[in-house]
Each structure stands twice: as structure tokens, then as C-alpha cells.
Design an enzyme around this catalytic site. Structure first.
Site, short mmCIF file in Angstrom:
data_model
loop_
_atom_site.label_atom_id
_atom_site.label_comp_id
_atom_site.label_asym_id
_atom_site.label_seq_id
_atom_site.Cartn_x
_atom_site.Cartn_y
_atom_site.Cartn_z
N HIS A 138 5.74 58.79 -0.04
CA HIS A 138 4.40 59.32 0.13
C HIS A 138 3.72 59.47 -1.23
O HIS A 138 4.34 59.33 -2.29
CB HIS A 138 4.45 60.66 0.86
CG HIS A 138 4.86 60.52 2.29
ND1 HIS A 138 4.96 61.60 3.15
CD2 HIS A 138 5.21 59.43 3.04
CE1 HIS A 138 5.34 61.18 4.35
NE2 HIS A 138 5.51 59.88 4.29
N GLU B 36 2.66 62.01 -2.93
CA GLU B 36 3.17 63.04 -3.83
C GLU B 36 4.40 62.56 -4.61
O GLU B 36 4.57 62.92 -5.78
CB GLU B 36 3.54 64.30 -3.03
CG GLU B 36 2.37 64.97 -2.34
CD GLU B 36 2.15 64.46 -0.92
OE1 GLU B 36 1.59 65.21 -0.11
OE2 GLU B 36 2.55 63.30 -0.62
N SER C 13 -22.34 32.02 21.13
CA SER C 13 -22.77 33.05 20.19
C SER C 13 -22.43 32.73 18.74
O SER C 13 -22.68 33.55 17.85
CB SER C 13 -22.13 34.40 20.56
OG SER C 13 -20.72 34.31 20.48
N ARG D 259 -11.97 44.69 10.58
CA ARG D 259 -10.78 44.36 11.36
C ARG D 259 -9.52 44.78 10.60
O ARG D 259 -8.58 45.34 11.18
CB ARG D 259 -10.72 42.85 11.61
CG ARG D 259 -11.68 42.32 12.66
CD ARG D 259 -11.42 40.83 12.86
NE ARG D 259 -12.26 40.23 13.88
CZ ARG D 259 -12.15 38.97 14.31
NH1 ARG D 259 -11.21 38.18 13.78
NH2 ARG D 259 -12.94 38.51 15.24
N ASP E 208 -15.49 32.64 24.55
CA ASP E 208 -15.46 32.33 23.12
C ASP E 208 -14.12 31.85 22.58
O ASP E 208 -14.06 31.33 21.47
CB ASP E 208 -15.88 33.56 22.30
CG ASP E 208 -17.33 33.97 22.54
OD1 ASP E 208 -18.10 33.13 23.04
OD2 ASP E 208 -17.67 35.13 22.25
N LEU F 261 -9.17 36.83 17.05
CA LEU F 261 -8.98 38.27 16.85
C LEU F 261 -7.90 38.56 15.82
O LEU F 261 -7.04 39.42 16.02
CB LEU F 261 -8.65 38.96 18.18
CG LEU F 261 -9.71 38.86 19.28
CD1 LEU F 261 -9.29 39.66 20.50
CD2 LEU F 261 -11.07 39.32 18.79
N LEU G 45 -17.99 45.37 28.82
CA LEU G 45 -16.94 46.24 28.31
C LEU G 45 -17.49 47.20 27.26
O LEU G 45 -17.20 48.40 27.28
CB LEU G 45 -15.79 45.42 27.73
CG LEU G 45 -14.65 46.19 27.07
CD1 LEU G 45 -14.09 47.25 28.00
CD2 LEU G 45 -13.55 45.23 26.62
#
Length: 377
Positions: free
Chosen positions: A54, A56, A172, A188, A204, A208, A311
Site C-alpha cells: 500500500h 504507506e 454511428s 474506459r 455496431d 469494448l 438501455l
């Protein structure tokens, strides 16, 4: 508690360090730490990857013996439990620090005040709340998952000046220019998961995935995202298992979760590279709150949505869209083109959807607006 100028200076430094883990710490929070004597910084660090030390720990390693008697600035409460790494609160006590300033308390059940308690029990002065809002914003998804039981939902849309997102045929590509599309890749990259619906897959055939480009564009993106960018989970909502063979989302290049209805039957072997899970249904569609709860259980902090008006509109209407990332291009698509969102009709203007502008900037010829429902649900 009144904080002095050095406190503000060092905590701001710690937040900048924490931001360096923006794309790499999933599902852990982004955390930074600075150790100082007055205006002199003797150690600093940030959390890089889940399972690694971490913030610290890195700061204490750099400070060495100079940590004794110093003030520690941590953007999140030091952990108090043995997880994949030892407790940071114990390490701070062993190092002999005199004071710890914490921006935000950790809501994780195994920490949640216990880290602060360990420090105070050891006689260390503890102050909290310095730049708390900034620290929480940096980890907006982490706090959402632990406090609300669902990820922070960011809906990305691109539209023409006349409010259209695609031609009537569904085409699109591309409404926006290269600079805007490169910006989307960064959003993303910071997300735990990228979600779409089967309608967008059919129209499309999206990938992703996070693509950082080549040459100078890639170098610039890596400067922001870092080589250790964690590939977001790819999530497809496909109630009837309509995703066809050969779709990019079935290519096995990244971990993919396909959520479907209980009665859907998979035909063929083209789903072999994805994990299929039955999701709850409501009113002829997948139950969106149940979907978000499922993703939270899998450690999803920020959910990036790139989908069609149905959606996206459903998320918005249900109060599940926490942020709208809207790219506006200086083009016109005409009345027959597809609308931005499918929302229920309003009875009067008093019922209109209200949005708060958080940020706006030009990306090439396109305008990016970052908006949140006001008030946030």
C-alpha cells in the site's frame, strides 16, 4: 480541526500521487501517502496494484529512520487488517510517527475506523477530513460499491447538435473526432467494467476494450494510464442470448461476462470464451439493480456504459446513472436519426430531468460535458 498550510500542501501532494494509480489498482482504491517534517518531505508513495504494498509502505521505505516523529498524510484511512498485505496502521506505529492526517475514512468493513483506532491507541495524534471530498471523488466507485452496494455508473454518449446518436440504420461511426474517441479510451481505462446491451452488439459489433493508439498518441495515453492498466471486465446484457457468432465481444481477448435470462438457451459453441450467468428479470428485461449488485459483488467500482438509447434511458430513468459523459459533435444527422435517450414522457416542466454540469472541455472540434443528476440518486 484547523489544518495549517503545510497540511494542505502535503495532502494535495498525496492526492496527486494517488491519482497515479487511477488505471491500475482495481478493485482496490487509489491511495497516496506523504511523510514530512514541517515543509520537508522525507517519504512518499502510492498504491500501484492490488496485492502489492500500500501507499504507506512505499512512503515508509523511502523515509527510513526519518519517519520517526514525522507527520503522515494519507488520502485514505490506513488499513488495520491482514489481507493480501500486512496492516499499514501497524507499520506506522512501528515506525514511530507522531501524527497521521487522513483525508477520508475507509468504509471497508475490516477497516472502517479500526485503523484510526489502532493509531490513537498507540498515542499517535490523528486528524481526519482534510480534502475529504477530493479523496472521495478520486475513489467515487470504491465508496459507491461499499456504501451503496453497487458501482458508480458512468454513461457515455456521443450526439450531434440536433441530439441524435446514430442514423436510422444504426450507423454511428463516427460522430465524434479522434481526440474525443481517444478521451473515451481513458475513461474506459479507469473503469472496472464496460457494459453494453445486445442491441448495440448487433448494430455496431463493438470491441469494448481499452485501445491506447500508437506512436505519440500511445505515449501520451500511457503517461496518463500507465503500462499496468488493468483491463476492464466486459459485460454484455443479452437476455435472449442474441449475440451472434463472430462478434468481437466473444473473441476471448479480455474477460467477458454475459448476463442473460433464465429461459434463454445458447445455440452453438460460440459462447465458449465468455462466462454466462443468469440474471434476475423484471417486466420483460434484465433487472438493472440486480445487475449492478452482481457487479459490485465481483469488485466492480466504476461501471462505464456504452449502449443504445433504450438501455441508457432505462438506467437514467431508474436513478441508476450517476454520471453522463456526453460528447457533442458539430454535425447534424436529421429527424430520422436515433435519439439520445429513451425516457418516459413528462407530465409538466416541473418534472424535467435536472443535470448539474461538473466539467466541460473542447476535444478537437467536439465538446465534452460531464454531468450528474441533481440531486444525485
Amino acid at each position: 480541526m484547523t489544518f495549517n498550510a503545510f497540511d494542505h500542501l502535503h495532502m494535495a501532494h498525496a492526492l496527486r500521487l494517488a491519482e497515479r494509480g487511477l488505471f491500475t489498482t482495481q478493485p482496490n482504491p487509489r491511495v497516496g501517502c506523504v511523510i514530512a517534517h514541517g515543509d520537508e518531505v522525507v517519504g512518499s508513495g502510492w498504491h500501484r496494484h492490488a496485492g502489492e504494498p500500500h501507499a504507506e509502505v512505499f512512503a515508509l521505505r523511502e523515509a527510513g529512520e526519518r519517519a520517526r516523529g514525522a507527520t503522515v498524510y494519507a488520502t485514505l484511512e490506513p488499513c488495520a487488517h491482514h489481507g493480501r498485505t500486512p496492516p499499514c496502521a501497524d507499520a506506522l506505529v512501528a515506525a514511530g510517527v507522531a501524527r497521521v492526517v487522513v483525508a477520508a475514512e475507509d468504509p471497508f468493513p475490516q477497516v472502517a475506523g479500526r485503523g484510526l483506532g489502532k493509531l490513537r491507541a498507540a498515542g499517535i495524534a490523528v486528524d481526519t477530513g482534510l480534502l475529504r471530498d477530493e479523496a472521495r471523488e478520486l475513489n467515487v466507485g470504491f465508496f459507491s460499491r461499499l456504501e451503496r452496494g453497487r458501482p458508480f455508473v458512468r454513461v457515455k454518449l456521443a450526439m450531434s447538435l440536433d441530439g441524435r446518436t446514430a442514423l436510422a440504420s444504426g450507423e454511428s461511426k463516427w460522430i465524434t473526432g479522434e481526440a474525443a474517441r481517444a478521451d473515451v479510451q481513458r475513461w474506459r481505462a479507469r473503469s472496472s467494467a464496460i457494459l453494453t446491451g445486445s442491441g448495440t452488439v448487433l448494430a455496431d459489433d463493438p470491441r469494448l476494450t481499452v485501445r491506447l493508439g500508437e506512436g505519440r498518441d500511445r505515449a501520451e495515453a500511457l503517461h496518463v494510464a500507465g503500462e499496468g492498466c488493468v483491463a476492464p471486465l466486459r459485460v454484455i446484457l443479452d437476455r435472449q442470448l442474441r449475440t451472434p457468432a463472430g462478434s468481437h465481444v466473444l473473441d476471448g481477448t479480455v474477460t467477458t461476462l454475459l448476463l442473460h435470462g433464465a429461459e434463454a438457451i445458447a445455440a452453438g459453441e460460440h459462447f465458449a470464451c465468455v462466462e454466462r450467468v443468469v440474471a434476475a428479470e423484471r417486466d420483460g428485461a434484465l433487472d438493472l439493480p440486480a445487475v449492478l449488485a452482481l457487479l459490485a459483488e465481483r469488485g466492480c467500482n466504476e461501471l462505464h456504459v456504452e449502449a443504445g438509447p433504450t438501455l441508457c434511458g432505462a438506467l437514467f430513468a431508474a436513478g441508476l446513472a450517476d454520471e453522463l459523459l456526453l460528447y457533442v459533435a458539430p454535425v447534424l444527422l436529421g429527424d430520422a436519426a436515433r435519439p439520445l435517450l429513451a425516457l418516459p414522457p413528462l407530465a409538466d416542466m416541473a418534472s424535467r430531468w435536472r443535470l448539474r454540469l461538473c466539467d466541460q472541455r473542447m476535444l478537437g472540434q467536439d465538446l465534452r460535458l460531464r454531468l450528474r443528476p441533481s440531486p444525485i440518486h
